[in-house]
Design a protein around this motif. Sequence first.
Motif, mmCIF file in Angstrom:
data_model
loop_
_atom_site.group_PDB
_atom_site.id
_atom_site.type_symbol
_atom_site.label_atom_id
_atom_site.label_comp_id
_atom_site.label_asym_id
_atom_site.label_seq_id
_atom_site.Cartn_x
_atom_site.Cartn_y
_atom_site.Cartn_z
ATOM 1 N N SER A 7 -63.564 -22.740 32.375
ATOM 2 C CA SER A 7 -62.946 -21.703 31.555
ATOM 3 C C SER A 7 -63.988 -20.659 31.194
ATOM 4 O O SER A 7 -65.166 -20.986 30.986
ATOM 5 C CB SER A 7 -62.357 -22.306 30.272
ATOM 6 N N ALA A 8 -63.568 -19.417 31.110
ATOM 7 C CA ALA A 8 -64.490 -18.332 30.778
ATOM 8 C C ALA A 8 -64.791 -18.320 29.284
ATOM 9 O O ALA A 8 -63.887 -18.462 28.459
ATOM 10 C CB ALA A 8 -63.900 -16.994 31.205
ATOM 11 N N ASP A 9 -66.040 -18.140 28.968
ATOM 12 C CA ASP A 9 -66.461 -17.964 27.577
ATOM 13 C C ASP A 9 -66.126 -16.531 27.157
ATOM 14 O O ASP A 9 -66.458 -15.574 27.858
ATOM 15 C CB ASP A 9 -67.962 -18.215 27.463
ATOM 16 N N LEU A 10 -65.458 -16.387 26.024
ATOM 17 C CA LEU A 10 -65.055 -15.056 25.568
ATOM 18 C C LEU A 10 -66.249 -14.111 25.444
ATOM 19 O O LEU A 10 -66.152 -12.924 25.768
ATOM 20 C CB LEU A 10 -64.330 -15.169 24.221
ATOM 21 N N VAL A 11 -67.380 -14.633 25.011
ATOM 22 C CA VAL A 11 -68.570 -13.802 24.819
ATOM 23 C C VAL A 11 -69.110 -13.276 26.154
ATOM 24 O O VAL A 11 -69.769 -12.235 26.203
ATOM 25 C CB VAL A 11 -69.651 -14.604 24.068
ATOM 26 N N SER A 12 -68.834 -13.994 27.235
ATOM 27 C CA SER A 12 -69.388 -13.586 28.528
ATOM 28 C C SER A 12 -68.867 -12.237 28.985
ATOM 29 O O SER A 12 -69.523 -11.553 29.773
ATOM 30 C CB SER A 12 -69.073 -14.646 29.589
ATOM 31 N N TRP A 13 -67.706 -11.827 28.509
ATOM 32 C CA TRP A 13 -67.130 -10.561 28.957
ATOM 33 C C TRP A 13 -68.032 -9.376 28.662
ATOM 34 O O TRP A 13 -68.128 -8.457 29.457
ATOM 35 C CB TRP A 13 -65.758 -10.347 28.307
ATOM 36 N N TRP A 14 -68.675 -9.357 27.487
ATOM 37 C CA TRP A 14 -69.509 -8.195 27.174
ATOM 38 C C TRP A 14 -70.985 -8.448 27.412
ATOM 39 O O TRP A 14 -71.838 -7.647 27.048
ATOM 40 C CB TRP A 14 -69.274 -7.705 25.751
ATOM 41 N N VAL A 54 -59.801 -21.811 24.019
ATOM 42 C CA VAL A 54 -60.717 -20.672 23.982
ATOM 43 C C VAL A 54 -62.118 -21.145 23.596
ATOM 44 O O VAL A 54 -62.304 -21.893 22.625
ATOM 45 C CB VAL A 54 -60.217 -19.609 22.989
ATOM 46 N N VAL A 55 -63.102 -20.700 24.384
ATOM 47 C CA VAL A 55 -64.509 -21.014 24.126
ATOM 48 C C VAL A 55 -65.217 -19.732 23.707
ATOM 49 O O VAL A 55 -65.103 -18.698 24.377
ATOM 50 C CB VAL A 55 -65.183 -21.604 25.382
ATOM 51 N N ILE A 56 -65.938 -19.777 22.595
ATOM 52 C CA ILE A 56 -66.666 -18.616 22.086
ATOM 53 C C ILE A 56 -68.126 -18.989 21.923
ATOM 54 O O ILE A 56 -68.472 -19.858 21.116
ATOM 55 C CB ILE A 56 -66.087 -18.125 20.741
ATOM 56 N N ASP A 57 -68.967 -18.349 22.720
ATOM 57 C CA ASP A 57 -70.416 -18.570 22.672
ATOM 58 C C ASP A 57 -70.767 -20.047 22.810
ATOM 59 O O ASP A 57 -71.606 -20.582 22.091
ATOM 60 C CB ASP A 57 -70.998 -17.999 21.376
ATOM 61 N N GLY A 58 -70.110 -20.700 23.742
ATOM 62 C CA GLY A 58 -70.398 -22.090 24.036
ATOM 63 C C GLY A 58 -69.685 -23.101 23.172
ATOM 64 O O GLY A 58 -69.756 -24.308 23.445
ATOM 65 N N GLU A 59 -68.981 -22.659 22.151
ATOM 66 C CA GLU A 59 -68.277 -23.560 21.242
ATOM 67 C C GLU A 59 -66.779 -23.553 21.550
ATOM 68 O O GLU A 59 -66.152 -22.493 21.582
ATOM 69 C CB GLU A 59 -68.506 -23.157 19.784
ATOM 70 N N ARG A 60 -66.219 -24.731 21.770
ATOM 71 C CA ARG A 60 -64.793 -24.840 22.041
ATOM 72 C C ARG A 60 -64.016 -24.764 20.726
ATOM 73 O O ARG A 60 -64.234 -25.569 19.817
ATOM 74 C CB ARG A 60 -64.479 -26.157 22.753
ATOM 75 N N THR A 61 -63.141 -23.773 20.605
ATOM 76 C CA THR A 61 -62.385 -23.557 19.374
ATOM 77 C C THR A 61 -61.065 -24.313 19.429
ATOM 78 O O THR A 61 -60.702 -24.901 20.447
ATOM 79 C CB THR A 61 -62.106 -22.067 19.157
ATOM 80 N N GLY A 62 -60.341 -24.255 18.347
ATOM 81 C CA GLY A 62 -59.031 -24.897 18.319
ATOM 82 C C GLY A 62 -57.926 -24.008 18.852
ATOM 83 O O GLY A 62 -56.765 -24.446 18.931
ATOM 84 N N MET A 63 -58.253 -22.783 19.232
ATOM 85 C CA MET A 63 -57.236 -21.858 19.753
ATOM 86 C C MET A 63 -56.895 -22.195 21.195
ATOM 87 O O MET A 63 -57.782 -22.431 22.007
ATOM 88 C CB MET A 63 -57.737 -20.415 19.657
ATOM 89 N N THR A 64 -55.619 -22.217 21.483
ATOM 90 C CA THR A 64 -55.183 -22.456 22.861
ATOM 91 C C THR A 64 -54.942 -21.122 23.554
ATOM 92 O O THR A 64 -54.526 -20.144 22.943
ATOM 93 C CB THR A 64 -53.895 -23.287 22.896
ATOM 94 N N GLY A 65 -55.199 -21.115 24.855
ATOM 95 C CA GLY A 65 -54.981 -19.912 25.635
ATOM 96 C C GLY A 65 -53.681 -19.985 26.410
ATOM 97 O O GLY A 65 -53.080 -21.058 26.549
#
Length: 612
Positions: free
Chosen positions: A313-320, A387-398
Amino acid sequence: MTSTTPLQSQPDHREAATESSIDSAPSRLSAWVDRLRPAAPDLAICLLFALVAGWLTHGLWPDPAGHALALNPEDQILYEWFLANDARALFGDFALLTERLNAPDGVNLMANTTVIALGILFAPVTLAFGAPVTFALLAGGNLAATAIAWYLLFARTLRAHRAAAAVGAGFCGFAPGMLSQSNSHLHVTAQWLVPVMVWLIIRLLRAAGPHGDRPGPDGRRVVTSGAGLALVITAQVFVGEEVLFLTALTLAAMTVAYAVARPRYTWQVLPGFLFGMVIAGALSIAALAYPLWFQFAGPQSVPNGMFSPDYFSADLVSWWNISPLSLAGTADAARLTTGPAEYNTFLGWPLLIVAAAGVLWLARRPIVLACVAAGLLMAALSLGPAVVIDGERTGMTGPYTRLLGVPVVDGALPMRFALALIPLVAVVLVLMLDRALRSGQPWARLLVPAAVAAALVPILPTPLPAVDRAPVPEFFTAGHWRDCARPGGVLVPVPLPTPKEPEAMRWATASNAGFGLPEGFFIGPYAAEGNASMGTFKQPTSTLLAEVAKTGTVPEIGADQRQQARRDLEFWNASCVVLAADEPNANSLLTAVEALIGPAERVADVWTWRVR
């Protein structure tokens, strides 16, 4: 008194004809130059793309057999074997189930990313110069051909300014995601048929409704566009199904968004468009029915995807962030993805800002709204189930969770959905630059190109790192193997190839897959309940030899081990066992194999055992 006879006057005519032909040569040359002059800028841009692709992959040259892509050498070995096996189609020795790997069970080529069409197309190169040369050509050629195809679409079909088309096409061919996938993922970088599909769909839309002086659809062009689309879809299945899937999903999202933005136009073209798509679908199904059945229900097929969507899965932070393979990239960004072959989302914050500004500037254009809708969908899907943000897996589903459990679809790697944004962003850049360069406003002609340049310079690609690799034993390159393995027989390397250590597959590649190998690197149905696995389970003798190769320690070998070795060789239907003299821990392996099956024979730079 003298007279001139016809015979005497003949040389004069010949001289005149010669002078006339000489005089006409420059005129013919000038005519050809005049014809080519309008295309000279296009040819120059295409040549530039080829030079850039060659520079990015120059680490593989001048000796492709002796060099490997440093960031993914295992997949390179796999694809070189695929190319060698595909080339056998020229001899009529080819089937969708090959027994040249994983003997005796074989490998389902449709269930693996085997680039069959590319292998057959480049078979003459493979047979003449070797599969490593073909791989090196395709590694750079896919990038250049993709850029060229998009350039022709932007410049010729969409009538964009040449400079704008060149920038957009260059981004399509050499974006961070494309360069990253060039680390041995030939099936992903071979995207040069995607612009052809887009062109055929545009052609179908233009033929499906009133156009110019034509009050209704053009039936002939509707049919030919649908048939052409079926042909390209069929070809793409044998190049890379993943690219076809991503393209279809992206175009479907764009079509819906475009239809919402232009409802009146949609109703005008809908009947003809649907008719053309029915033709494309029917012909594609007819052509692909058997290969797809073979892929999903044939021997050695797999019922599910190989890879975990949670992991890929893509890390959200990786986009920028900026890819480590880009000009302004740093190694620290690598932690945001699974490996150097998956920098798919690394567009960088400058490009995201410029693209967003371009969307606002061009918001009235339906094609821009369609690109935004499709881009947001594909970006959201790339985030995977959680959703993964900066290496941390969050509780949000995609939104990808909606695809879980859907056959075939749930096997796609979520992070590769991000690759669809490359041409979508490119379309926005092309439209921005085209509008600015054709504008009469000086601020637009200066500011927009400067902003695009500032966004693209940080993510300019850098050459792919390469390393030297060991030469293939002379036993194989000189053809001595033919005296050991019967034609089409099975040769057992010591140790046997595995997905993590597939080096011995290079031996078969050097012989153009002239013999079969047990085990190896492939996708097969060897996980629990017949699910997909990477490779197969090892036979006891294979496990023993792998441990000796790893530790250098020879265990006690008695009658039980010798009997098991005979059973394993019989199971593999082996003709020959081979140990390279320069193999790590070769002396220990030699001792072990001799204890298992008897004395060895030295041939060239290997030890061999004939199996009777």
